[in-house]
Design a protein around this motif. Structure first.
Motif, PDB file in Angstrom:
ATOM      1  N   PRO A   1      -1.158 -11.219  14.723  1.00 20.62           N
ATOM      2  CA  PRO A   1      -1.599 -10.013  15.422  1.00 20.62           C
ATOM      3  C   PRO A   1      -2.303  -9.046  14.480  1.00 20.62           C
ATOM      4  O   PRO A   1      -2.229  -9.194  13.263  1.00 20.62           O
ATOM      5  CB  PRO A   1      -0.290  -9.407  15.951  1.00 20.62           C
ATOM      6  CG  PRO A   1       0.784  -9.996  15.103  1.00 20.62           C
ATOM      7  CD  PRO A   1       0.292 -11.319  14.610  1.00 20.62           C
ATOM      8  N   SER A   2      -2.962  -8.084  15.067  1.00 16.67           N
ATOM      9  CA  SER A   2      -3.628  -7.046  14.288  1.00 16.67           C
ATOM     10  C   SER A   2      -2.610  -6.357  13.371  1.00 16.67           C
ATOM     11  O   SER A   2      -1.515  -6.002  13.813  1.00 16.67           O
ATOM     12  CB  SER A   2      -4.231  -6.041  15.279  1.00 16.67           C
ATOM     13  OG  SER A   2      -5.178  -5.287  14.635  1.00 16.67           O
ATOM     14  N   GLY A   3      -2.963  -6.222  12.119  1.00 16.45           N
ATOM     15  CA  GLY A   3      -2.077  -5.554  11.165  1.00 16.45           C
ATOM     16  C   GLY A   3      -1.057  -6.475  10.508  1.00 16.45           C
ATOM     17  O   GLY A   3      -0.250  -6.046   9.691  1.00 16.45           O
ATOM     18  N   ALA A   4      -1.115  -7.781  10.829  1.00 21.97           N
ATOM     19  CA  ALA A   4      -0.130  -8.735  10.281  1.00 21.97           C
ATOM     20  C   ALA A   4      -0.296  -8.954   8.780  1.00 21.97           C
ATOM     21  O   ALA A   4       0.643  -9.349   8.092  1.00 21.97           O
ATOM     22  CB  ALA A   4      -0.260 -10.079  11.000  1.00 21.97           C
ATOM     23  N   GLY A   5      -1.530  -8.720   8.295  1.00 20.30           N
ATOM     24  CA  GLY A   5      -1.783  -8.904   6.860  1.00 20.30           C
ATOM     25  C   GLY A   5      -2.778 -10.012   6.559  1.00 20.30           C
ATOM     26  O   GLY A   5      -2.945 -10.409   5.402  1.00 20.30           O
ATOM     27  N   LYS A   6      -3.493 -10.496   7.575  1.00 14.89           N
ATOM     28  CA  LYS A   6      -4.420 -11.626   7.393  1.00 14.89           C
ATOM     29  C   LYS A   6      -5.571 -11.277   6.437  1.00 14.89           C
ATOM     30  O   LYS A   6      -5.866 -12.025   5.511  1.00 14.89           O
ATOM     31  CB  LYS A   6      -4.999 -12.080   8.747  1.00 14.89           C
ATOM     32  CG  LYS A   6      -3.953 -12.454   9.775  1.00 14.89           C
ATOM     33  CD  LYS A   6      -4.580 -12.883  11.082  1.00 14.89           C
ATOM     34  CE  LYS A   6      -5.433 -11.834  11.763  1.00 14.89           C
ATOM     35  NZ  LYS A   6      -4.714 -10.632  12.214  1.00 14.89           N
ATOM     36  N   SER A   7      -6.198 -10.122   6.674  1.00 12.23           N
ATOM     37  CA  SER A   7      -7.314  -9.724   5.790  1.00 12.23           C
ATOM     38  C   SER A   7      -6.809  -9.454   4.382  1.00 12.23           C
ATOM     39  O   SER A   7      -7.466  -9.817   3.400  1.00 12.23           O
ATOM     40  CB  SER A   7      -7.995  -8.457   6.311  1.00 12.23           C
ATOM     41  OG  SER A   7      -8.486  -8.665   7.582  1.00 12.23           O
ATOM     42  N   THR A   8      -5.643  -8.838   4.292  1.00 12.56           N
ATOM     43  CA  THR A   8      -5.077  -8.549   2.973  1.00 12.56           C
ATOM     44  C   THR A   8      -4.860  -9.846   2.206  1.00 12.56           C
ATOM     45  O   THR A   8      -5.135  -9.916   1.005  1.00 12.56           O
ATOM     46  CB  THR A   8      -3.745  -7.764   3.123  1.00 12.56           C
ATOM     47  OG1 THR A   8      -4.019  -6.575   3.863  1.00 12.56           O
ATOM     48  CG2 THR A   8      -3.147  -7.403   1.777  1.00 12.56           C
TER      49      THR A   8
ATOM     50  N   PHE B   1       4.254   1.011   1.968  1.00 10.54           N
ATOM     51  CA  PHE B   1       4.112   0.026   3.049  1.00 10.54           C
ATOM     52  C   PHE B   1       3.877  -1.374   2.489  1.00 10.54           C
ATOM     53  O   PHE B   1       2.978  -1.577   1.672  1.00 10.54           O
ATOM     54  CB  PHE B   1       2.947   0.426   3.965  1.00 10.54           C
ATOM     55  CG  PHE B   1       2.696  -0.558   5.058  1.00 10.54           C
ATOM     56  CD1 PHE B   1       3.582  -0.656   6.123  1.00 10.54           C
ATOM     57  CD2 PHE B   1       1.600  -1.405   5.013  1.00 10.54           C
ATOM     58  CE1 PHE B   1       3.371  -1.583   7.131  1.00 10.54           C
ATOM     59  CE2 PHE B   1       1.379  -2.332   6.022  1.00 10.54           C
ATOM     60  CZ  PHE B   1       2.269  -2.410   7.089  1.00 10.54           C
TER      61      PHE B   1
ATOM     62  N   TYR C   1       0.891  -1.171   0.000  1.00  7.13           N
ATOM     63  CA  TYR C   1       0.000   0.000   0.000  1.00  7.13           C
ATOM     64  C   TYR C   1       0.919   1.208   0.000  1.00  7.13           C
ATOM     65  O   TYR C   1       1.497   1.539   1.037  1.00  7.13           O
ATOM     66  CB  TYR C   1      -0.886   0.013   1.244  1.00  7.13           C
ATOM     67  CG  TYR C   1      -1.877  -1.146   1.321  1.00  7.13           C
ATOM     68  CD1 TYR C   1      -2.976  -1.197   0.456  1.00  7.13           C
ATOM     69  CD2 TYR C   1      -1.710  -2.168   2.248  1.00  7.13           C
ATOM     70  CE1 TYR C   1      -3.888  -2.253   0.536  1.00  7.13           C
ATOM     71  CE2 TYR C   1      -2.615  -3.221   2.322  1.00  7.13           C
ATOM     72  CZ  TYR C   1      -3.704  -3.254   1.465  1.00  7.13           C
ATOM     73  OH  TYR C   1      -4.598  -4.286   1.544  1.00  7.13           O
TER      74      TYR C   1
ATOM     75  N   HIS D   1      -8.311 -14.626  15.723  1.00 13.52           N
ATOM     76  CA  HIS D   1      -7.437 -14.010  16.709  1.00 13.52           C
ATOM     77  C   HIS D   1      -7.220 -14.938  17.898  1.00 13.52           C
ATOM     78  O   HIS D   1      -6.278 -14.764  18.655  1.00 13.52           O
ATOM     79  CB  HIS D   1      -8.049 -12.707  17.212  1.00 13.52           C
ATOM     80  CG  HIS D   1      -7.607 -11.510  16.429  1.00 13.52           C
ATOM     81  ND1 HIS D   1      -6.305 -11.128  16.355  1.00 13.52           N
ATOM     82  CD2 HIS D   1      -8.295 -10.634  15.675  1.00 13.52           C
ATOM     83  CE1 HIS D   1      -6.203 -10.058  15.602  1.00 13.52           C
ATOM     84  NE2 HIS D   1      -7.394  -9.736  15.154  1.00 13.52           N
TER      85      HIS D   1
ATOM     86  N   ALA E   1       2.450  -4.708   3.096  1.00 12.54           N
ATOM     87  CA  ALA E   1       1.539  -5.454   3.976  1.00 12.54           C
ATOM     88  C   ALA E   1       1.796  -6.953   3.885  1.00 12.54           C
ATOM     89  O   ALA E   1       1.705  -7.668   4.880  1.00 12.54           O
ATOM     90  CB  ALA E   1       0.090  -5.146   3.610  1.00 12.54           C
TER      91      ALA E   1
ATOM     92  N   GLU F   1     -12.127 -13.369  10.338  1.00 14.72           N
ATOM     93  CA  GLU F   1     -12.472 -13.195  11.748  1.00 14.72           C
ATOM     94  C   GLU F   1     -13.974 -13.333  11.989  1.00 14.72           C
ATOM     95  O   GLU F   1     -14.625 -12.419  12.486  1.00 14.72           O
ATOM     96  CB  GLU F   1     -11.946 -11.848  12.249  1.00 14.72           C
ATOM     97  CG  GLU F   1     -10.439 -11.843  12.282  1.00 14.72           C
ATOM     98  CD  GLU F   1      -9.855 -10.489  12.628  1.00 14.72           C
ATOM     99  OE1 GLU F   1     -10.493  -9.773  13.410  1.00 14.72           O
ATOM    100  OE2 GLU F   1      -8.783 -10.166  12.126  1.00 14.72           O
TER     101      GLU F   1
HETATM  102  N1  LIG Z   1      -6.386  -0.080   1.873  1.00 13.75           N
HETATM  103  C1  LIG Z   1      -5.305   0.066   2.629  1.00 13.75           C
HETATM  104  N2  LIG Z   1      -4.505   1.142   2.487  1.00 13.75           N
HETATM  105  C2  LIG Z   1      -3.383   1.282   3.226  1.00 13.75           C
HETATM  106  N3  LIG Z   1      -2.972   0.383   4.163  1.00 13.75           N
HETATM  107  C3  LIG Z   1      -3.738  -0.690   4.361  1.00 13.75           C
HETATM  108  C4  LIG Z   1      -4.941  -0.929   3.607  1.00 13.75           C
HETATM  109  N4  LIG Z   1      -5.473  -2.089   4.005  1.00 13.75           N
HETATM  110  C5  LIG Z   1      -4.657  -2.571   4.967  1.00 13.75           C
HETATM  111  N5  LIG Z   1      -3.624  -1.736   5.179  1.00 13.75           N
HETATM  112  C6  LIG Z   1      -2.519  -1.933   6.125  1.00 13.75           C
HETATM  113  O1  LIG Z   1      -1.939  -3.190   5.863  1.00 13.75           O
HETATM  114  C7  LIG Z   1      -1.609  -3.852   7.082  1.00 13.75           C
HETATM  115  C8  LIG Z   1      -2.268  -5.199   7.122  1.00 13.75           C
HETATM  116  O2  LIG Z   1      -3.661  -4.985   7.271  1.00 13.75           O
HETATM  117  P1  LIG Z   1      -4.684  -6.202   7.404  1.00 13.75           P
HETATM  118  O3  LIG Z   1      -6.046  -5.614   7.554  1.00 13.75           O
HETATM  119  O4  LIG Z   1      -4.462  -7.149   6.304  1.00 13.75           O
HETATM  120  O5  LIG Z   1      -4.188  -6.854   8.761  1.00 13.75           O
HETATM  121  P2  LIG Z   1      -4.915  -7.940   9.671  1.00 13.75           P
HETATM  122  O6  LIG Z   1      -3.878  -8.905  10.077  1.00 13.75           O
HETATM  123  O7  LIG Z   1      -6.119  -8.474   8.990  1.00 13.75           O
HETATM  124  O8  LIG Z   1      -5.349  -7.076  10.926  1.00 13.75           O
HETATM  125  P3  LIG Z   1      -6.668  -7.221  11.854  1.00 13.75           P
HETATM  126  O9  LIG Z   1      -6.512  -8.515  12.574  1.00 13.75           O
HETATM  127  O10 LIG Z   1      -6.605  -6.041  12.740  1.00 13.75           O
HETATM  128  O11 LIG Z   1      -7.867  -7.215  10.941  1.00 13.75           O
HETATM  129  C9  LIG Z   1      -2.036  -2.921   8.207  1.00 13.75           C
HETATM  130  O12 LIG Z   1      -0.915  -2.180   8.643  1.00 13.75           O
HETATM  131  C10 LIG Z   1      -3.054  -2.000   7.566  1.00 13.75           C
HETATM  132  O13 LIG Z   1      -3.056  -0.736   8.158  1.00 13.75           O
END
Ligand SMILES: Nc1ncnc2c1ncn2[C@@H]1O[C@H](COP(=O)(O)OP(=O)(O)OP(=O)(O)O)[C@@H](O)[C@H]1O
Length: 271
Positions: free
Chosen positions: A35-42, A14, A11, A202, A16, A169
């Motif tokens: 953990p939160s922000g690890a990239g799971k949703s991405t 950054f 992104y 989580h 991800a 989640e």
């Molecule tokens: N559209 C976007 N634009 C910029 N940064 C993004 C975007 N989507 C996600 N990120 C960043 O990418 C990183 C991974 O995000 P992601 O949502 O995949 O994490 P996650 O592991 O699913 O977290 P959570 O458990 O909190 O949902 C985070 O730092 C988030 O801020």
């Protein structure tokens, strides 16, 4: 069923996801922890192309996932999604919500008119039976509890008759007892119908209980891959760096207890 190679997602500046390789077997129930922000949703969003990867290849059932129209159509049919906040339409009946899972398979005029063929209604009813909500079919969905709404989300995903379900989640908003009920329905359906599930969680407890295999993601990389019973303290510290700083220092495993205090703290916080 799913083959991921060198997957990266940036992104802006950054990163991800930093080059992920994962294989998921047909019918497998794979849990992704991190953990939160690890990239799971991405990761999930790259698999079903809700987001376009920066680099890397994804194959689903031998077919490449890409942004081409044919590939996107195939993905929308064969990959279903379950969301943390259910994504149900509150004012629609439970049955209509489940029927929206059939829209991708219907002729566009019928789907525009919201006229559902009898065969699709039968599929929706069967999916509601699987999550034991058939008696609520005609109820407005906003009259249901959170756990029931997520069961509607599962039934809608099943109505799509997908090869793969991506669950992001799915129990993060539910209490522990309801979470177990919801995950049990999802796992049962996966097993009985041979659907491959990738489930972001989580809660370490649920990963141990429901995962057939676990992948640990931290800061955009896979840092663990293995059976749930291999989730030792060492592994958990790899997945959740800085855990000791955040919680107690009693991180050593204590065999007399089902979970060492540090793990239990983490689970309760997330629940
Ligand atoms: N559209 C976007 N634009 C910029 N940064 C993004 C975007 N989507 C996600 N990120 C960043 O990418 C990183 C991974 O995000 P992601 O949502 O995949 O994490 P996650 O592991 O699913 O977290 P959570 O458990 O909190 O949902 C985070 O730092 C988030 O801020």
């Amino acid at each position: 069923m799913i083959r991921i190679r060198g997957l990266a997602k940036h992104y802006g500046a950054f990163e991800a996801l930093k080059g992920i390789d994962i294989d998921v077997a047909p019918g497998e129930f794979l849990v992704v922890l991190g953990p939160s922000g690890a990239g799971k949703s991405t990761l999930l969003r790259c698999i079903n192309r809700l987001t376009t990867p920066t680099r890397g290849e994804i194959h689903i059932d031998g077919q490449p996932a890409s942004d081409g129209a044919a590939s996107l159509r195939r993905l929308r049919c064969s990959v279903a999604m379950i969301f943390q906040h259910y994504n149900v339409v509150p004012r629609l009946s439970v049955e209509k919500n489940v029927l929206t899972g059939r829209l991708g398979a219907m002729p566009s005029l019928l789907s525009w008119l919201q006229v559902f063929p009898r065969a699709d209604v039968a599929i929706a009813r069967e999916c509601l039976r699987r999550v034991e909500l058939e008696d609520k079919a005609k109820r407005r969905t906003d009259t249901l509890s959170g756990g029931q709404k997520q069961r509607v989300g599962i039934a809608r995903a099943l109505a799509q008759q997908p090869k793969v379900i991506l669950a992001d989640e799915p129990v993060a908003s539910l209490d522990p007892k309801t979470s177990r009920t919801v995950l049990t329905y999802l796992k049962q359906a996966s097993r009985e119908l041979g659907i491959t599930v990738v489930c972001n969680l989580h809660q370490i407890d649920y990963a141990r209980e429901f995962g057939e295999r676990v992948i640990g993601v931290s800061a955009g990389r896979v840092v663990f891959e293995g059976a749930p019973d291999k989730l030792s303290d060492d592994v958990l510290h790899r997945i959740y760096p800085g855990l000791e700083e955040a919680g107690s220092t009693a991180a050593a495993p204590q065999p007399a207890e089902p979970h060492p205090p540090l793990m239990r703290d983490l689970v309760l916080k997330e629940a």
